[in-house]
Design a protein around this motif. Structure first.
Motif, PDB file in Angstrom:
ATOM      1  N   ASP A 209     -25.479  -5.334 -16.834  1.00  0.00           N
ATOM      2  CA  ASP A 209     -25.531  -4.105 -17.869  1.00  0.00           C
ATOM      3  C   ASP A 209     -26.225  -2.871 -17.179  1.00  0.00           C
ATOM      4  O   ASP A 209     -25.686  -1.717 -17.332  1.00  0.00           O
ATOM      5  N   ALA A 210     -27.196  -3.344 -16.597  1.00  0.00           N
ATOM      6  CA  ALA A 210     -28.358  -1.915 -15.875  1.00  0.00           C
ATOM      7  C   ALA A 210     -27.571  -1.618 -14.678  1.00  0.00           C
ATOM      8  O   ALA A 210     -27.938  -0.461 -14.422  1.00  0.00           O
ATOM      9  N   GLY A 211     -26.414  -2.170 -14.205  1.00  0.00           N
ATOM     10  CA  GLY A 211     -25.944  -1.666 -13.154  1.00  0.00           C
ATOM     11  C   GLY A 211     -26.650  -1.804 -11.698  1.00  0.00           C
ATOM     12  O   GLY A 211     -26.210  -1.374 -10.555  1.00  0.00           O
ATOM     13  N   THR A 212     -27.753  -2.638 -11.833  1.00  0.00           N
ATOM     14  CA  THR A 212     -28.337  -2.880 -10.812  1.00  0.00           C
ATOM     15  C   THR A 212     -27.641  -3.919  -9.749  1.00  0.00           C
ATOM     16  O   THR A 212     -28.010  -4.202  -8.469  1.00  0.00           O
ATOM     17  N   LEU A 213     -26.600  -4.714 -10.262  1.00  0.00           N
ATOM     18  CA  LEU A 213     -26.014  -5.493  -9.766  1.00  0.00           C
ATOM     19  C   LEU A 213     -24.962  -4.797  -8.685  1.00  0.00           C
ATOM     20  O   LEU A 213     -25.039  -5.472  -7.405  1.00  0.00           O
ATOM     21  N   GLU A 214     -24.496  -3.735  -8.674  1.00  0.00           N
ATOM     22  CA  GLU A 214     -23.854  -2.876  -7.630  1.00  0.00           C
ATOM     23  C   GLU A 214     -24.647  -2.785  -6.457  1.00  0.00           C
ATOM     24  O   GLU A 214     -24.438  -2.925  -5.478  1.00  0.00           O
ATOM     25  N   GLN A 215     -26.037  -2.353  -6.821  1.00  0.00           N
ATOM     26  CA  GLN A 215     -26.904  -2.051  -5.700  1.00  0.00           C
ATOM     27  C   GLN A 215     -27.182  -3.295  -4.893  1.00  0.00           C
ATOM     28  O   GLN A 215     -27.337  -3.175  -3.629  1.00  0.00           O
ATOM     29  N   THR A 219     -26.294  -4.453  -0.361  1.00  0.00           N
ATOM     30  CA  THR A 219     -27.151  -4.919   0.424  1.00  0.00           C
ATOM     31  C   THR A 219     -26.415  -5.927   1.312  1.00  0.00           C
ATOM     32  O   THR A 219     -25.563  -6.577   1.132  1.00  0.00           O
ATOM     33  N   PRO A 220     -26.977  -6.138   2.457  1.00  0.00           N
ATOM     34  CA  PRO A 220     -26.246  -7.249   3.557  1.00  0.00           C
ATOM     35  C   PRO A 220     -26.275  -8.688   2.910  1.00  0.00           C
ATOM     36  O   PRO A 220     -25.574  -9.604   3.408  1.00  0.00           O
ATOM     37  N   ALA A 221     -26.979  -8.720   1.903  1.00  0.00           N
ATOM     38  CA  ALA A 221     -27.042 -10.343   1.088  1.00  0.00           C
ATOM     39  C   ALA A 221     -25.639 -10.839   0.615  1.00  0.00           C
ATOM     40  O   ALA A 221     -24.946  -9.777   0.251  1.00  0.00           O
ATOM     41  N   SER A 222     -25.536 -12.042   1.009  1.00  0.00           N
ATOM     42  CA  SER A 222     -23.994 -12.412   0.424  1.00  0.00           C
ATOM     43  C   SER A 222     -24.140 -12.934  -1.039  1.00  0.00           C
ATOM     44  O   SER A 222     -25.439 -12.897  -1.490  1.00  0.00           O
ATOM     45  N   VAL A 223     -23.145 -13.155  -1.626  1.00  0.00           N
ATOM     46  CA  VAL A 223     -23.062 -13.154  -3.263  1.00  0.00           C
ATOM     47  C   VAL A 223     -23.942 -14.664  -3.414  1.00  0.00           C
ATOM     48  O   VAL A 223     -24.722 -14.585  -4.306  1.00  0.00           O
ATOM     49  N   LEU A 224     -23.787 -15.433  -2.495  1.00  0.00           N
ATOM     50  CA  LEU A 224     -24.385 -16.904  -2.802  1.00  0.00           C
ATOM     51  C   LEU A 224     -25.901 -16.510  -2.806  1.00  0.00           C
ATOM     52  O   LEU A 224     -26.645 -17.303  -3.674  1.00  0.00           O
ATOM     53  N   GLU A 225     -26.354 -15.872  -1.801  1.00  0.00           N
ATOM     54  CA  GLU A 225     -27.919 -15.600  -1.587  1.00  0.00           C
ATOM     55  C   GLU A 225     -28.408 -14.948  -2.867  1.00  0.00           C
ATOM     56  O   GLU A 225     -29.401 -15.210  -3.356  1.00  0.00           O
ATOM     57  N   ILE A 226     -27.547 -13.954  -3.547  1.00  0.00           N
ATOM     58  CA  ILE A 226     -27.940 -13.088  -4.498  1.00  0.00           C
ATOM     59  C   ILE A 226     -28.170 -14.173  -5.675  1.00  0.00           C
ATOM     60  O   ILE A 226     -29.269 -14.041  -6.368  1.00  0.00           O
ATOM     61  N   LEU A 227     -27.031 -15.035  -5.891  1.00  0.00           N
ATOM     62  CA  LEU A 227     -27.129 -15.900  -6.832  1.00  0.00           C
ATOM     63  C   LEU A 227     -28.200 -16.797  -6.939  1.00  0.00           C
ATOM     64  O   LEU A 227     -29.000 -17.103  -7.787  1.00  0.00           O
ATOM     65  N   LEU A 228     -28.447 -17.520  -5.754  1.00  0.00           N
ATOM     66  CA  LEU A 228     -29.624 -18.572  -5.522  1.00  0.00           C
ATOM     67  C   LEU A 228     -30.915 -17.610  -5.749  1.00  0.00           C
ATOM     68  O   LEU A 228     -31.886 -18.529  -6.682  1.00  0.00           O
ATOM     69  N   ALA A 229     -31.154 -16.518  -5.211  1.00  0.00           N
ATOM     70  CA  ALA A 229     -32.427 -15.738  -5.395  1.00  0.00           C
ATOM     71  C   ALA A 229     -32.652 -15.734  -6.831  1.00  0.00           C
ATOM     72  O   ALA A 229     -33.890 -15.650  -7.195  1.00  0.00           O
TER      73      ALA A 229
END
Lengths: 376, 370
Positions: A209-215, A219-229
């Motif tokens: 909702d905040a739109g920070t997901l796009e930000q 970044t160079p992080a992969s989707v899985l890394e974002i999710l796990l973090a």
């Protein structure tokens, strides 16, 4: 080699992101409080409050006989705390009114010729009135009354020591039949699952909702890394809840823990992981925050009902019994009860463990697929 | 306080709600599905409990006894080996109980002596354990009677009449409760979301800046969600009548007066939580953990309130849905009407006012707290 591993870990995107999430969660004191305090308090409350016993039913008595035998019959009914002599209404009409108003659960009418008839050795009937609104209690209550009244009637026949079958009953695992030993594992699984699904759904949807997901995706992080973090700090917080619950079970309810503790912790971790994946999945399929909240409630409540935490699974209609096999919470609660009360291990619990592993795999892969699809 | 402003707030809230079509659909579909699942699935009367029997007597007599044990639908046979410990069947979760019949079972009974049978019961399932015990006791008496080892008739028999629900249908007890649970859960979540959304999106600042007072804001939002909750209530009650065959028993006026009153307290719960918490995640946590579980477990929905031990039973009196469940059960099953349930109304009104005051306290300063 170990050092190299840690160096890699600390330099990875995952580490940076996990740190960010941890900071975000710790800044939100309210959330931190809400994830730990209410579940612990609720475990205490529900552990004490829930009880399936049918006891202390209010008995209204009309004793037209007023004799020794009739008083003995009343004593036989009230001696084991199932019934409590509540009122002595004057006539059947008053008794009916008390049942109607819920003042009395069971009414008993003893006829005036009670003692006379029995002394002559003739059979006699007493009338029993049961409030049937609560069908389950009514069934148990009428069975109890019948049993006690019949038993008392047999005693009067002064039967010589005849043939009899005496069951010698042993209650395994919970010899005192303490209700909380049954409900605490159920409530524990229930709270863990609810909190993990709701919290992770909201955390992900908030970022969306905040739109920070796009930000984050830039970044160079992969989707899985974002999710796990994203889920890592939540995961550790909820593991903290597991320890708190164990402490409550041990020190508040004096429950034994007879199984294997590491196995229990590992499987609790698996269950939390399932809850979190389910939460992410719900967040990714819903289009707005409201929908995420509504659907995650909608999913968790039937999960609780169909888990056997509160009401027995055996008495559900066959369709719902089959449906409950697809409920991870059902398997988790079976595991917790088995590990706390029985000393059993993987050799017995493998079907449940396998089920949990499959759920974890399916939910996580599906939710990361949905997450990735939305990211692009 | 101006009614015009209350009305404007209510209209704005409703049009905002209507815009999100999917949420509108969910607001009706989810309670409906919950009604079906809870209404059909929750049953306390246990049936088909798996039981292992090891018969070391193996006579016609003991087989007749076993047939009696399995004769009711409460116990279900499970195969087990004669040379394995009976307890293992319970350890492995294959059976909930095991009965061991000794070799001299028929001989002793025929000689008019007492025979002891071993019964092992899985005590980890407390409710079933008692059912199994009672079932075996009852079977013993019945078996002895049919075999002529006990007099056929006891001197005293009881003639039982079950009032209000003669067939002892469990759905008659559960469905009114499910209606009540649904009508507190969903209206309160919707109202909480609405309250917090304004805060998170910052639109509440506009309200603060306007001449609207806290009372008007709360009443406006409350009215909007009360109307949504009322349509949910009508919809769910019709669905329950069609699917579960619930019918009004007796005077319908207590239900007609009590339902709007109760829905108003449900909406107030949501607004109270929304006003008190700062972020949406926190809000749903509070509504979720506290409201959903407390309403389900401390309201007498599944297990009677009289089972809750003393200090905690006081807590149950603070749960609004507890009163409404008494009302729906009276209206749909018992049918006593006003003299039996008058206390529901002052209790609901008092709890609603307390919640309103709590939300108003927080909002009346009309400024951000953090």
């Amino acid at each position: 080699m170990d050092i190299k591993f840690f160096e890699q870990l600390f330099e990875s995107c995952f580490w940076a992101l996990a740190l960010k999430e941890v900071r975000q969660i710790f800044r939100n004191k309210q959330l931190l409080f809400l994830l730990t305090f209410p579940p612990t308090v609720q475990l205490c409350i529900f552990g004490f409050a829930l009880s399936p016993d049918v006891r202390h039913l209010k008995l209204g008595i009309i004793d037209d006989s007023r004799t020794e035998i009739s008083r003995e019959l009343v004593a036989a009914l009230t001696e084991n705390q199932v019934f409590i002599a509540q009122t002595y209404p004057a006539n059947p009409k008053a008794l009916g009114e008390e049942v109607r108003r819920g003042k009395v659960d069971v009414g008993l009418i003893i006829p005036h010729d009670f003692q006379r008839t029995l002394k002559r050795g003739r059979p006699i009937e007493v009338q029993v009135l049961v409030d049937g609104v609560n069908a389950y209690t009514a069934g148990v209550a009428s069975n109890y009354v019948n049993q006690i009244v019949n038993q008392y009637g047999y005693q009067l026949v002064a039967r010589p020591q005849g043939a009899n079958i005496v069951p010698q009953i042993v209650y395994l695992y919970n010899p005192g039949l303490i209700s909380s030993w049954f409900f605490v594992p159920g409530v524990m699984g229930m709270l863990l699952t609810m909190v993990s699904v709701l919290a992770s759904a909201v955390e992900v949807v908030k970022e969306k909702d905040a739109g920070t997901l796009e930000q984050l995706l830039m970044t160079p992080a992969s989707v899985l890394e974002i999710l796990l973090a994203k889920v890592a700090p939540l995961f550790f917080l909820l593991m903290g809840d597991v320890f708190l619950s164990l402490g409550v079970a041990r020190f508040v309810f004096a429950m034994p823990f007879r199984g294997n503790l590491p196995l229990f912790l590992a499987l609790s971790g698996l269950q939390i992981f399932i809850g979190i994946s389910l939460g992410i999945l719900l967040a990714t399929v819903s289009r707005s925050k409201q929908q995420a909240i509504l659907t995650s409630f909608f999913i968790t409540l039937p999960m609780v009902i169909l888990s056997g935490a509160l009401a027995p699974i055996e008495s559900m209609p066959p369709f719902f019994q089959t449906l409950s096999l697809f409920n991870p919470l059902r398997h988790y609660i079976t595991i917790v009860r088995a590990l706390m009360l029985k000393d059993v291990g993987v050799s017995v619990l493998w079907p449940q463990i396998l089920a949990l592993a499959i759920f974890a795999f399916v939910f996580m892969s599906f939710s990361s697929y949905r997450f990735r699809a939305q990211a692009q | 306080m101006k009614l015009k402003r209350v009305w404007a707030q209510c209209v704005k809230e409703l049009s905002q709600f209507r815009r999100d079509r999917l949420t509108v659909a969910l607001a009706f579909l989810l309670p409906f599905a919950t009604l079906l699942i809870f209404g059909f699935a929750i049953r306390l009367e246990t049936k088909n409990i798996p039981l292992v029997i090891q018969d070391f007597d193996n006579s016609a007599f003991s087989r007749a006894y076993i047939e009696r044990l399995y004769g009711t639908n409460q116990l279900d046979p499970v195969r087990w080996f004669r040379d394995k410990l009976a307890q293992d069947s319970i350890n492995q979760g294959k059976a909930s109980a095991a009965v061991i019949i000794p070799p001299d079972f028929s001989r002793r009974l025929k000689e008019g002596k007492t025979s002891t049978i071993q019964v092992l019961i899985d005590g980890s399932d407390v409710a079933n354990a008692r059912v199994i015990k009672n079932s075996i006791r009852a079977t013993n008496t019945f078996f002895l009677k049919t075999e002529g080892l006990l007099p056929k008739q006891s001197l005293i028999t009881s003639r039982t009449r079950v009032w209000f629900n003669p067939g002892r249908q469990e759905s008659l007890y559960m469905v009114p409760g499910v209606l009540a649970i649904n009508l507190v859960l969903y209206p309160s979540i919707l109202a909480a979301i609405a309250m917090v959304r304004d805060k998170e999106e910052g639109t509440i600042v506009q309200v603060y800046a306007s001449s609207t007072s806290a009372t008007e804001l709360l009443l406006g939002k409350g009215l909007a969600y009360l109307s949504i909750a009322l349509s949910e209530a009508v919809f769910l009650m019709m669905a329950a009548a069609l699917i579960f065959g619930t019918r009004l028993a007796g005077d319908p006026t207590p239900l007609l007066v009590g339902t709007p009153l109760f829905l108003a307290t449900s909406v107030m719960i949501g607004l109270f939580v929304g006003a008190r918490s700062n972020s949406q995640s926190a809000a749903i946590q509070v509504v979720g953990a506290a409201n959903a579980l407390t309403t389900m477990l401390l309201s007498g929905f599944i297990y009677p309130i009289s089972n809750i031990p003393w200090p905690l039973s006081l807590l149950a009196n603070l749960v609004p849905v507890r009163y409404y469940i008494e009302l729906t059960r009276d209206s749909f099953v018992r049918g006593t009407g006003w003299p039996g349930i008058w206390f529901v109304f002052p209790a609901l009104a008092a709890l609603g006012l307390v919640l309103f005051w709590g939300a108003w306290q927080k909002l009346q300063r009309m400024q951000f707290s953090d």
